[in-house]
Write a protein that holds these residues in place. Structure first.
Motif, PDB file in Angstrom:
ATOM      1  N   PHE A  20     -65.350 -28.096  97.077  1.00  0.00           N
ATOM      2  CA  PHE A  20     -64.752 -26.764  97.049  1.00  0.00           C
ATOM      3  C   PHE A  20     -63.260 -26.834  96.690  1.00  0.00           C
ATOM      4  O   PHE A  20     -62.732 -25.993  95.981  1.00  0.00           O
ATOM      5  N   PHE A  21     -62.615 -27.884  97.212  1.00  0.00           N
ATOM      6  CA  PHE A  21     -61.182 -28.018  96.944  1.00  0.00           C
ATOM      7  C   PHE A  21     -60.898 -28.710  95.605  1.00  0.00           C
ATOM      8  O   PHE A  21     -59.897 -28.442  94.965  1.00  0.00           O
ATOM      9  N   ILE A  22     -61.803 -29.598  95.239  1.00  0.00           N
ATOM     10  CA  ILE A  22     -61.537 -30.413  94.037  1.00  0.00           C
ATOM     11  C   ILE A  22     -61.879 -29.676  92.739  1.00  0.00           C
ATOM     12  O   ILE A  22     -61.128 -29.745  91.761  1.00  0.00           O
ATOM     13  N   VAL A  23     -62.983 -28.944  92.751  1.00  0.00           N
ATOM     14  CA  VAL A  23     -63.494 -28.352  91.506  1.00  0.00           C
ATOM     15  C   VAL A  23     -62.472 -27.481  90.759  1.00  0.00           C
ATOM     16  O   VAL A  23     -62.296 -27.651  89.542  1.00  0.00           O
ATOM     17  N   PRO A  24     -61.753 -26.571  91.458  1.00  0.00           N
ATOM     18  CA  PRO A  24     -60.783 -25.746  90.688  1.00  0.00           C
ATOM     19  C   PRO A  24     -59.755 -26.605  89.948  1.00  0.00           C
ATOM     20  O   PRO A  24     -59.449 -26.353  88.780  1.00  0.00           O
ATOM     21  N   ALA A  25     -59.263 -27.638  90.655  1.00  0.00           N
ATOM     22  CA  ALA A  25     -58.264 -28.499  90.005  1.00  0.00           C
ATOM     23  C   ALA A  25     -58.883 -29.241  88.824  1.00  0.00           C
ATOM     24  O   ALA A  25     -58.258 -29.365  87.757  1.00  0.00           O
ATOM     25  N   VAL A  26     -60.112 -29.715  89.020  1.00  0.00           N
ATOM     26  CA  VAL A  26     -60.788 -30.454  87.936  1.00  0.00           C
ATOM     27  C   VAL A  26     -60.977 -29.549  86.718  1.00  0.00           C
ATOM     28  O   VAL A  26     -60.744 -29.961  85.575  1.00  0.00           O
ATOM     29  N   ILE A  27     -61.353 -28.305  86.981  1.00  0.00           N
ATOM     30  CA  ILE A  27     -61.560 -27.358  85.862  1.00  0.00           C
ATOM     31  C   ILE A  27     -60.245 -27.152  85.102  1.00  0.00           C
ATOM     32  O   ILE A  27     -60.196 -27.240  83.874  1.00  0.00           O
ATOM     33  N   LEU A  28     -59.186 -26.915  85.858  1.00  0.00           N
ATOM     34  CA  LEU A  28     -57.889 -26.670  85.213  1.00  0.00           C
ATOM     35  C   LEU A  28     -57.427 -27.905  84.429  1.00  0.00           C
ATOM     36  O   LEU A  28     -56.960 -27.790  83.289  1.00  0.00           O
ATOM     37  N   ILE A  29     -57.572 -29.078  85.054  1.00  0.00           N
ATOM     38  CA  ILE A  29     -57.137 -30.311  84.373  1.00  0.00           C
ATOM     39  C   ILE A  29     -57.981 -30.547  83.117  1.00  0.00           C
ATOM     40  O   ILE A  29     -57.470 -30.955  82.072  1.00  0.00           O
ATOM     41  N   THR A  30     -59.263 -30.247  83.224  1.00  0.00           N
ATOM     42  CA  THR A  30     -60.142 -30.434  82.057  1.00  0.00           C
ATOM     43  C   THR A  30     -59.710 -29.535  80.905  1.00  0.00           C
ATOM     44  O   THR A  30     -59.600 -29.977  79.757  1.00  0.00           O
ATOM     45  N   ILE A  31     -59.428 -28.255  81.242  1.00  0.00           N
ATOM     46  CA  ILE A  31     -59.073 -27.304  80.180  1.00  0.00           C
ATOM     47  C   ILE A  31     -57.696 -27.603  79.597  1.00  0.00           C
ATOM     48  O   ILE A  31     -57.511 -27.612  78.383  1.00  0.00           O
ATOM     49  N   PHE A  32     -56.736 -27.843  80.483  1.00  0.00           N
ATOM     50  CA  PHE A  32     -55.352 -27.908  80.009  1.00  0.00           C
ATOM     51  C   PHE A  32     -54.830 -29.325  79.752  1.00  0.00           C
ATOM     52  O   PHE A  32     -53.770 -29.493  79.176  1.00  0.00           O
TER      53      PHE A  32
END
Lengths: 296, 409
Positions: free
Chosen positions: A11-23
């Protein structure tokens, strides 16, 4: 690990992973892909790399025997590191030590640190005036100490001095960083160490060599890595002061990448330079990451 | 009981009154929130390269447009070099920082996907021959010419020449003698060399190329049919430009606005600059001008504007383009000084005296486009950088030409 135990960290990791993946990850991969394509989108393997690395703009073999630039952007970056790294570190250390325990030191430190606060592009513009033969404060000083041959040149217009002028401006702007790091580190060294050394009859120099320097190892590692990264990706000062000139005498990799990308609109060659810069910045970044992990 | 009922009734009345007031206020609030918005008055943003004194001369033109049409216009300054990096990303996002943008002609031609066709408001025949062609792609006109600048030659102060008994040269030998005299007798570096990102040096170099190489060679360098390392080009550098640089007749480059002041104060006698200089000096009537002896062609660089597809006010933007490229807008501009009209209806009498002389120089001479602005791209950056190098190391002129050729079309 139970289902619940997995869900919570996810729950905590996924948002950061998504942002890092995109940007971060996607742009890096796309840039890498671009570096293997021709402008028409055809896969050309390493041809772009050979073209860029073999060009005079990167390493100018014809001028290797010349006493002044242009030697190529890669060599200019190396010159930046060779001069800027030790100079800015030693200058920062010097200020940190002489201003330690001095009344009103914070004012002087603030003045030194101003270079860090100021946008680099302003620093670059100021460099033109600092090294101007008529109104430049550096030239006035050089004239004062009798170095007339250097004082009578506007440094940013001569290939002999343009690179050096930008490096010296970089030292002025960056010294504040090492000063602040060293000042903070010096404040953490227990006074008892020095008192014990004094009882044993140690001189000031011995105290510096055997107590201060070893305890400054960790901050020095930080300063070295951050400085090397800064020197590799240096752009703003040169863009504003010389635009890499005269005749590419002060150009560096990041500026070349800008020119390829946004002046020549050759995004494939720009991508090669971006990949090259990333490759060069990786070793110091990995080293500092490993050191930090080891220290923990 | 009756009294209690009355009392309750009083409370009820108060409650009703409070509720009524709240409803009334809420009603006003809702009405205020949902009231139809007054029609938004279009306010255009124009982006151009002029700052400082040049901006002061341009703003009156926009004011005249506002007076005529009632459409307000804001002006923002961006150099074309900066726009070249800003606009692609903005356009990819279907956004634009301005409604009318001044930009290089080659850039407009290369970005027509993002630019409005203005063929309905621009007629090629209204302008100097060949001008609109520079922004025409597949018979569609994507840009509009504004006024232009001529790079006519060396400017001098009439009072300075009078004071030192200097004569305007009519032959190359007289030109060399003049430089010798200024250098030896007055003890100053004769010619001021302006620098920006490098364009002032390219202007003077182009004047040498045009004078000693002619229009065909000049156009050949633009389209790539003539090499920078060809014998003709080498001869111009070897015999004309480089000897003057080696003799120290050109100063070290210095910011072109700062060296303008030096020249005006008499630290240099001559300054090669475009016609906009007439709007940048304290007393334009003291300005004298001569070209290199034998010059029959000059660089005339019109400023071009375009309308991005992503403007919210395409109608108003076209009105502005029509005004600026039309005789009214250009007349206001040329009256301010420093500009030469591209619209054929602009009258010679509308120019200030000094600009009239520049406009007259163009009559009968061949006008060509600016070399590096026409080629553009990284050739331009290399050209500027190499000329800066040449100015301080003229003995390496052959290497400089080879480096320019490496990036030439």
């Amino acid at each position: 690990m139970s289902q619940k135990n997995i869900t919570t960290p996810l729950f905590f990791i996924v948002p950061a992973v998504i942002l890092i993946t995109i940007f971060v990850i996607y742009p890096i991969l796309h840039t890498l892909l671009l570096s293997f394509l021709s402008p028409s989108g055809k896969f050309v393997g390493l041809r772009n790399y050979f073209d860029v690395l073999g060009s005079k703009e990167i390493i100018n073999l014809d001028r290797f025997t010349s006493t002044y630039p242009p030697w190529g952007a890669l060599i200019h970056n190396a010159v930046w590191i060779a001069i800027h790294l030790p100079s800015s570190i030693l200058l920062g250390l010097f200020f940190a030590i002489i201003l330690k325990d001095v009344k009103g030191a914070s004012i002087i430190k603030s003045i030194v640190f101003l270079g860090m606060v100021m946008p680099m592009i302003i620093g670059g513009l100021m460099a033109v005036f600092l090294f101007d033969k008529d109104i430049g404060i550096v030239n006035v000083f050089l004239r004062f100490i009798g170095l007339r041959s250097l004082a009578n040149l506007s440094w940013t217009y001569w290939p002999e001095t343009a690179l050096l002028a930008t490096i010296l401006t970089g030292i002025w702007m960056w010294a504040g960083f090492s000063m602040i790091v060293y000042s903070a580190a010096l404040a953490t060294i227990p006074r008892e160490y020095y008192e014990a050394a004094e009882i044993d009859g140690a001189s000031s120099l011995q105290k510096f060599i055997y107590i201060t320097l070893p305890l400054l190892k960790a901050p020095t590692q930080i300063v070295v890595v951050m400085s090397v990264l800064y020197e590799l990706k240096i752009f703003d000062i040169i863009f504003a002061a010389t635009m890499g000139g005269p005749g590419e005498a002060s150009t560096v990799l990041a500026l070349l990448m800008y020119i390829e990308g946004f002046v020549a609109f050759n995004f494939n060659r720009a991508a090669v330079l971006a990949a090259l810069l990333t490759l060069l910045t990786l070793p110091p970044a990995i080293w500092i990451a490993k050191t930090a992990v080891k220290r923990k | 009981m009756e009294g209690k009922i009355l009392a309750v009734s009083k409370e009820a009345k108060t409650l009703i009154a409070v509720v009524a007031i709240i409803c009334l206020l809420a009603g006003f609030g809702i009405a205020w929130v949902f009231k139809p918005a007054p029609p938004v008055k279009p306010r255009l943003t124009v982006i151009g390269p002029w700052g400082g004194a040049e901006r002061e001369l341009f703003v009156p033109v926009l004011d005249a447009f506002a007076v005529e049409t009632g459409i307000e216009v804001d002006y923002r300054m961006y150099r074309a070099e900066d726009l070249a990096t800003i606009l692609p990303a903005q356009f990819e996002a279907k956004k634009t920082p301005g409604d009318v943008i001044f930009m290089w002609a080659w850039w407009i031609r290369n970005n027509t996907d993002h630019i409005l066709d203005v063929s309905d408001v621009i007629t090629s025949a209204d302008f100097m021959p060949g001008t609109v062609d520079q922004v025409t792609v597949d018979d569609k006109i994507y840009g509009a010419p504004y006024t232009g600048k001529v790079k006519p030659g060396f400017w001098y102060r009439i009072s300075f020449f009078k004071e030192h008994n200097l004569e305007v040269p009519t032959t190359w030998e007289e030109f060399e003698t003049l430089l010798d005299t200024i250098n030896d007798t007055l003890g100053i570096v004769p010619i001021a060399s302006g620098d920006g990102v490098g364009w002032p040096l390219s202007d003077v170099t182009e004047h040498f190329l045009l004078t000693f190489g002619g229009v065909d060679l000049f156009k050949g360098l633009i389209n790539g049919s003539v090499s920078w390392t060809s014998d003709e080009v080498k001869a111009i550098f070897r015999d004309n430009l480089v000897p003057l640089l080696e003799a120290g007749y050109f100063s070290e480059p210095k910011d072109w606005t700062l060296i303008l002041e030096d020249w005006w104060e008499g630290k240099h006698a001559l300054y090669f600059m475009g016609s906009w200089i007439t709007g940048m000096v304290a007393n334009a009537s003291d300005l004298g001008l001569f070209s290199l002896p034998g010059a029959e062609a000059f660089v005339f660089a019109p400023d071009f504007m375009f309308i991005p597809k992503y403007t919210e006010y395409s109608y108003e933007a076209k009105e502005l383009v029509k005004f600026l490229s039309g005789v009214k807008g250009q007349t206001v501009q040329v009256k301010q000084g420093g500009h030469i009209g591209t619209n054929l209806e602009v009258k010679l009498d509308d120019y200030p005296a000094v600009d009239k002389r520049v406009a007259e120089i163009l009559e009968g001479a061949t006008a060509v486009t600016d070399l590096d602005d026409t080629v553009g791209g990284d050739f331009q950056t290399t050209f500027w950088g190499q000329l800066k190098y040449l100015w301080v190391h003229p003995e390496e002129w052959e290497g400089v030409l080879a480096n320019i050729e490496a990036k030439a079309p």
